[in-house]
Design an enzyme around this catalytic site. Sequence first.
Site, PDB file in Angstrom:
ATOM      1  N   ARG A  44       0.852  -1.192   0.000  1.00 33.73           N
ATOM      2  CA  ARG A  44       0.000   0.000   0.000  1.00 33.73           C
ATOM      3  C   ARG A  44       0.889   1.245   0.000  1.00 33.73           C
ATOM      4  NH1 ARG A  44      -4.823   1.446   4.287  1.00 33.73           N
ATOM      5  NH2 ARG A  44      -3.164   1.217   5.843  1.00 33.73           N
ATOM      6  N   ASP A  99      -3.736   3.047  14.176  1.00 29.81           N
ATOM      7  CA  ASP A  99      -2.955   3.671  13.119  1.00 29.81           C
ATOM      8  C   ASP A  99      -3.542   5.044  12.837  1.00 29.81           C
ATOM      9  OD1 ASP A  99      -5.228   3.245  11.622  1.00 29.81           O
ATOM     10  OD2 ASP A  99      -4.308   1.845  10.215  1.00 29.81           O
TER      11      ASP A  99
END
EC number: 4.1.3.1
Length: 968
Positions: free
Chosen positions: A601, A881
């Site tokens: 990603r 996160d």
Amino acid sequence: MSSAAKNFYQVVKSAPKGRFKGIKRDYTVEDVLKLRGSIDIDYTLATRGANKLWQLLHTEPFVPALGAQTGNQAVQMVRAGLKAIYLSGWQVAADANSAGDMYPDQSLYPANSGPELAKRINRSLRRADQIEACEAEDYLAQRDWYAPIVADAEAGFGGALNCFELMKAYIEAGAAGVHYEDQLGSEKKCGHMGGKVLIPTAQHIRHLNASRLAADVCGVPTIIVARTDAESSRLLTSDIDPRDHPYIDYEAGRTIEGFYRLKDSTAIQYCIDRAIQYAPYTDLIWMETSHPTIADAREFAEGVHKQYPDKMFAYNCSPSFNWKKHLSPSQMEKFQKELGAMGFKYQFITLAGYHANSYSMFDLARNYKEKGMLAYSGLQEGEFAAEKHGYTAVKHQREVGTGYFDAVSRAVTGGLSSTTALSGSTEEAQFQTAVASQDEEILSLTAQNVAGDEKILTPDALRFLHDLNTEFNPRRLRLLSKRNQVQADINNSLWFPDFNKETEVLRSDQGWKGAEIPRDLQDRRVEITGPTDRKMVINAMNSGANVFMADFEDSNSPTWRNQLEGQINLYDAVRNNISYTHPTTKKEYTLNEKHAVLKVRPRGWHLPEKHVLIHNQPTSGSLFDFGLFVFHNAKALIAQGSGPYFYLPKLQSAEEAQLWADVFKYTEDKLGLARGTIKCTVLIEHLLASFQLHEIIHALKDNIVGLNCGRWDYIFSYIKTFQNHRKFLLPDRFQIGMTAPFMRNYSLEVIKACHLRGIHAMGGMAAQIPIKHDQVANDKAFALVRADKEREATDGHDGTWVAHPGLVPLAKRVFDQMMPKPNQISKNLTRANCTKEDLTVIPEGTRTEAGFRHNISVTLGYLDSWLRGTGCVPLYNLMEDAATAEISRAQLWQWLHHDAKLEDGRTIDAGLVKQTIAAETERRLIRAGSVVNRIPEAADLLEKFVTEEKMSDFLTTDAYDRLVSEGY
């Protein structure tokens, strides 16, 4: 001069009206006439500079200046747009004195050194003016090169007579202003040294009076600045002046040298009293301070203004201060403006030239040692990029006057010279354009080397990055601008999220599909995600999950080291050549023969890479992460029967998906890959994207193999999209699960669209981590995970995400039981199409104090770790996160700006927010003890994000700027 002169305006004829208002002289006009001599001498530069500076002081909010150590530095300052120059005695002592030696700032150098530097500066400015005028059609320079110089006269290098002579020398050198400090000349110290000794107030007034007399004798309205060092001086030569008596500590006795000791507790007031005494004899007053404090500056200014309301001040923005330690970035941004409003009209950085020269040369030398000519080429690239801002020194021959003296040569020879220097030079041949040709230019790197980066940052890889950015970055920036416009329309109620009527035919057409799914991606029942540090890569790929998504985005803090080491680790993992030894336990980690399929990603379109510049502009973080990985690893993966597979984050529209599609096609052609080799899954983590599922799939139909429900960012996007609309207030974030109507409708719509188009519909993240010390709590957490995964499998998801290897077996068992085949793409949902109301229905719930405090605690904890280079943080038994931090800070902003109420009836206001942030900050600092942390900076950022008028798009963009500014 005729004795007919009656006042000082007749003596100093160039002084503008009102120039000497409030100025006191302890001498007469006749004294000036007597001392002047029989011939008037014009001091054009000094007079012009003094009047220009006087005008600037009265028309600008404040006049900023940097200390120049050489004439060329002054030229660059003026070229960059500064309107004044400072001449520092410290810099003269260090490396610009007529003795040619290096001294500390203790008046050890010859007294003529400062005036000589002023001459050199003015001569350099004169040459710059001549060069520019010579090149102009009308023979006039484009700018006024003769910026006024304010010069440091130290403590006068002696008594009043020395001050008189030094002022004359500075006027002859063309200085516009001169400052004198009230220290003892023989013991003179830098304002930020110890051991300073003050002279009596009356003695310094005599010095100021002598300097004014010298200016009057020269007929120049020189700006005189009186500096007091009383704030940090602890000694006084004599108690002869009763005005000094209140500040002498008579009980402490005198020093061995006979100096009087001063009281510590009255320093600021002593500065004020001295300034009031100096005020009639000076144009500006400077209080030398030991730290940058607005409160002290305000106390000083207000104290002086009580008696002299129009008196102006000077402020030393000293390099001796640790600015970051004393002021937050937001405070720094407004620091000088606040000072200017108080009357601090001349603000300067004394040692700017010394530090700029020292650091830039050290940095070049260090990089040259490591990189050779690549380092110097990087400096040149920076110069080329600066040309669009007016920088010209890249053409160094022209900069110092070669063309000017060619004109002299042609004039001398009647235009027949054949030996002009610039014509035929390498500069003329190679520097006619600001940058090298595109084929030759790569890009410039602004960060330090990372061990092993030579196999990643190869010339060919950098050239590929350059080409990617040149081709696609302008389009990326336009799409980001369009995002802002769409958000503005929603904010202003001009548009509401809805399905696009123009693409209705595309949505209803069941005849087209997404990309063919590769064999190694058919079964994706469990995917684990995490950052790209070496240990995580090995553990994740060995975890038993089908796929590991290596994350350069939400679980990553994008320091240069993290980005490069991540690429190195993936490079090694692709080649099955990765290992890790724990530094403490010495445990060895190696990659199993059978391991997870790798997906990567990259960062979202909104994130730049500020360590890699083209034309001095940041490149795209997305293209950096994608480009380096695909360049180095695509063919190696294909040879293993896999391929370059990616997750695409933060897309908001089909146009943004089309940009990725075009990047893929360009890359495949550039690297010699078959069309469609690159495969991707798109994260649907923005509300607006859920209205364009089919359009996004269609844009990427040659490459796309799935969509994923990015649940945490999706909730954040809901808040951000409706930030200006109070009716969309959300409850505590833990009350918003995937069963909330707007979330459930979105996830089912993803499944329906994916299966219709023959691609995977991936479930969302389970952020829980095993709780080793509490079996009951662990069982409860695992039960929640199990229920969530059962819902996903029942609904039709083809796989799911986990954040911790400990959750892989649990998630795998659920999908093994409920999905015996590799996937359930054949399971078509027949539910009715969603409406815009279905996708935006407001969830019910409450806002609690616990939820409010939790949002603050999570964001503080996450930002603290993120600023220290860690983007994936275990907090409260969850792997947090950026997405969860974004929800938390966005909720706080939403609640504050819409006066939301807690369930106990209290309104969430700025006071409650700041009070709670302060309390949580203190709690965390106490708990951290001596452990290195960034909690105070995290608190500053959080308060900014929550209280700002307009919600920031992403906290990581602002926080990233801080990382870059600190050299990470």
